[in-house]
Design a protein around this motif. Structure first.
Motif, PDB file in Angstrom:
ATOM      1  N   ALA A  65       0.852  -1.186   0.000  1.00 26.69           N
ATOM      2  CA  ALA A  65       0.000   0.000   0.000  1.00 26.69           C
ATOM      3  C   ALA A  65       0.889   1.238   0.000  1.00 26.69           C
ATOM      4  O   ALA A  65       1.809   1.356   0.816  1.00 26.69           O
ATOM      5  N   SER A  66       0.599   2.181  -0.918  1.00 25.83           N
ATOM      6  CA  SER A  66       1.410   3.393  -1.037  1.00 25.83           C
ATOM      7  C   SER A  66       0.546   4.555  -1.484  1.00 25.83           C
ATOM      8  O   SER A  66      -0.545   4.369  -2.039  1.00 25.83           O
ATOM      9  N   PHE A  67       1.027   5.778  -1.258  1.00 19.77           N
ATOM     10  CA  PHE A  67       0.337   6.975  -1.706  1.00 19.77           C
ATOM     11  C   PHE A  67       0.684   7.241  -3.172  1.00 19.77           C
ATOM     12  O   PHE A  67       1.839   7.061  -3.582  1.00 19.77           O
ATOM     13  N   PRO A  68      -0.276   7.705  -3.981  1.00 19.54           N
ATOM     14  CA  PRO A  68       0.037   8.028  -5.379  1.00 19.54           C
ATOM     15  C   PRO A  68       0.818   9.321  -5.539  1.00 19.54           C
ATOM     16  O   PRO A  68       1.237   9.662  -6.651  1.00 19.54           O
ATOM     17  N   THR A  79      -0.108  -1.122  13.011  1.00 16.72           N
ATOM     18  CA  THR A  79       1.175  -1.715  13.387  1.00 16.72           C
ATOM     19  C   THR A  79       1.267  -3.121  12.791  1.00 16.72           C
ATOM     20  O   THR A  79       0.269  -3.685  12.332  1.00 16.72           O
ATOM     21  N   THR A  80       2.457  -3.672  12.828  1.00 15.65           N
ATOM     22  CA  THR A  80       2.668  -5.015  12.285  1.00 15.65           C
ATOM     23  C   THR A  80       1.814  -6.041  13.041  1.00 15.65           C
ATOM     24  O   THR A  80       1.803  -6.059  14.268  1.00 15.65           O
ATOM     25  N   GLY A  81       1.119  -6.848  12.291  1.00 16.32           N
ATOM     26  CA  GLY A  81       0.255  -7.867  12.882  1.00 16.32           C
ATOM     27  C   GLY A  81      -1.195  -7.458  13.001  1.00 16.32           C
ATOM     28  O   GLY A  81      -2.054  -8.308  13.296  1.00 16.32           O
ATOM     29  N   ALA A  82      -1.486  -6.174  12.764  1.00 17.70           N
ATOM     30  CA  ALA A  82      -2.871  -5.710  12.887  1.00 17.70           C
ATOM     31  C   ALA A  82      -3.717  -6.214  11.726  1.00 17.70           C
ATOM     32  O   ALA A  82      -3.245  -6.312  10.593  1.00 17.70           O
ATOM     33  N   LYS A  83      -4.969  -6.498  12.020  1.00 15.96           N
ATOM     34  CA  LYS A  83      -5.918  -6.926  10.991  1.00 15.96           C
ATOM     35  C   LYS A  83      -6.800  -5.735  10.623  1.00 15.96           C
ATOM     36  O   LYS A  83      -7.323  -5.052  11.507  1.00 15.96           O
ATOM     37  N   VAL A  84      -6.948  -5.486   9.326  1.00 19.09           N
ATOM     38  CA  VAL A  84      -7.722  -4.343   8.857  1.00 19.09           C
ATOM     39  C   VAL A  84      -8.829  -4.829   7.932  1.00 19.09           C
ATOM     40  O   VAL A  84      -8.734  -5.904   7.335  1.00 19.09           O
ATOM     41  N   VAL A  89      -8.559   3.327   7.506  1.00 19.41           N
ATOM     42  CA  VAL A  89      -7.492   4.290   7.255  1.00 19.41           C
ATOM     43  C   VAL A  89      -6.172   3.719   7.769  1.00 19.41           C
ATOM     44  O   VAL A  89      -6.054   3.356   8.946  1.00 19.41           O
ATOM     45  N   LEU A  90      -5.185   3.646   6.866  1.00 23.31           N
ATOM     46  CA  LEU A  90      -3.874   3.120   7.234  1.00 23.31           C
ATOM     47  C   LEU A  90      -2.892   4.229   7.608  1.00 23.31           C
ATOM     48  O   LEU A  90      -2.130   4.091   8.560  1.00 23.31           O
ATOM     49  N   LEU A 173      -4.553   7.107   3.070  1.00 24.73           N
ATOM     50  CA  LEU A 173      -4.326   5.763   2.541  1.00 24.73           C
ATOM     51  C   LEU A 173      -5.316   4.797   3.171  1.00 24.73           C
ATOM     52  O   LEU A 173      -5.329   4.617   4.398  1.00 24.73           O
ATOM     53  N   LEU A 174      -6.149   4.164   2.339  1.00 23.92           N
ATOM     54  CA  LEU A 174      -7.181   3.250   2.807  1.00 23.92           C
ATOM     55  C   LEU A 174      -6.818   1.811   2.457  1.00 23.92           C
ATOM     56  O   LEU A 174      -6.149   1.547   1.454  1.00 23.92           O
TER      57      LEU A 174
END
Length: 362
Positions: A65-68, A79-84, A89-90, A173-174
């Motif tokens: 995931a990145s910004f354009p 954070t690392t390990g989080a479920k979305v 919103v990231l 960033l979504l």
């Protein structure tokens, strides 16, 4: 005065020792005690060995995931390990510039709408005057041209506003879908470029294990494609996997090949990024395998002592060692099946020596 002579008695003990030593030197070999050695009869056996390496648990399907657009990161909400979930919103970028651009576009649109309204009213008035003959056709055409220009300016202003809104939305960033965060590569305050990865996501619930395998190991065929996976800190916690992909490229720096294992059963306690030990059973061609005590050395390399079954004489022969395993040595050449090899007592041998064959080593 006459000299006096003294008679000495011969040392019979020393003479006997000297005669015994000469006799011992000329005694035939068959009269001496032969050196007893232990031997083994070489035979080809199926070389089956286990091979273990440490790898890493990774996601089978990943997404970055990145910004354009580039800018300064103001917030990272995961954070690392989080479920979305999809739409969460990231992260966010600084929005000052995009907000100013949006306000300017909105103001331009208001102005364009006003100009369009004025041009429309003027065009309608000119049409009415022309019908009564109170104006010229040229004036009416000029008013129509101004109306079309105003319409184009309003359309351009609408596009500018849409572009400004899109730029403002791109600062947020979504999550594109439900996923698990496997890595966070940006922090608040960091200036990043367009399309620079901010968060890595794992899609679905499938796991893989990746291993860097030495190229030479791949010349042997695994007995089965199944891989036993285990936790480094708790070897009793095991899982299972199957070899899914072997990279066709060799790492020129490390001389390894990346092997991907599809995880069928994940060992308890492991997740993305955790180290894991993978063990496979390798089936090789039948080769001569000897006890480790059979191997000796000479100037040119490893060797073994062979015994002639007829004369019982020892001879040193150079061998090529394929690999060492627990308590045994696997040879690639040098000894054929059926030949008698000294397994114990080789340190006292010399070429051509006749030995007494003891029992074969088991």
């Amino acid at each position: 005065m006459m000299p006096r002579f003294t008679r000495t008695r011969p040392n019979t003990h020393a003479f006997a020792l000297a005669v015994g030593a000469v006799f011992a030197l000329h005694t035939p070999a068959t009269a001496q005690t032969l050196l007893r050695v232990s031997t083994v009869t070489a035979e080809r056996i199926a070389a089956v060995s286990t091979f273990s390496l440490t790898g890493e648990i990774v996601a089978r399907d990943t997404l970055t995931a990145s910004f354009p657009l580039g800018g300064r990161v103001t917030d990272v909400f995961v954070t690392t390990g989080a479920k979305v979930q999809k739409g969460d919103v990231l992260a966010k970028l600084d929005q000052v510039q995009q907000e100013q651009s949006l306000r300017a576009a909105q103001a331009g649109l208001v102005s364009a709408k006003a100009s369009h309204q004025q041009a429309r009213e003027e065009s309608v008035r000119q049409d009415a005057l022309l019908e009564r003959g109170a104006t010229t056709r040229s004036a009416r055409d000029t008013a129509a041209d101004l109306l079309r220009a105003a319409e184009a300016q309003e359309a351009q202003a609408v596009a500018e506003q849409d572009r400004a809104k899109k730029a403002l939305a791109d600062t947020v960033l979504l999550a594109p879908t439900a996923a698990t965060v496997t890595d966070r590569l940006a922090e608040p305050g960091q200036v990043i470029g367009a399309a620079q990865t901010v968060v890595e996501l794992a899609l679905g619930s499938d796991f893989d294990a990746e291993f860097e395998v030495p190229e030479a190991t791949l010349t042997s065929t695994p007995k089965s494609p199944e891989v036993v996976l285990s936790v480094l800190a708790a070897p009793s916690k095991t899982g299972a996997g199957m070899i899914r992909e072997v990279s066709p490229l060799v790492d020129p720096a490390k001389g390894t090949v990346k092997v991907t294992v599809s995880v069928e059963t994940l060992p308890a306690g492991l997740s993305y990024g955790d180290p894991v030990r993978g063990t496979v059973t390798i089936q090789d061609t039948d080769r001569v395998t000897l006890p480790w005590s059979s191997i000796t050395a000479q100037a040119s390399g490893p060797a073994v002592w062979l015994i002639d079954p007829q004369t019982h004489q020892a001879a040193l022969r150079e061998v090529s060692v394929l690999r060492y395993i627990s308590g045994q040595v696997v040879l690639s050449s040098g000894v054929e099946a059926g030949e008698i090899v000294v397994s114990k007592g080789a340190q006292l041998l010399y070429p051509g020596q006749t030995v007494d064959l003891g029992s074969e080593a088991k």
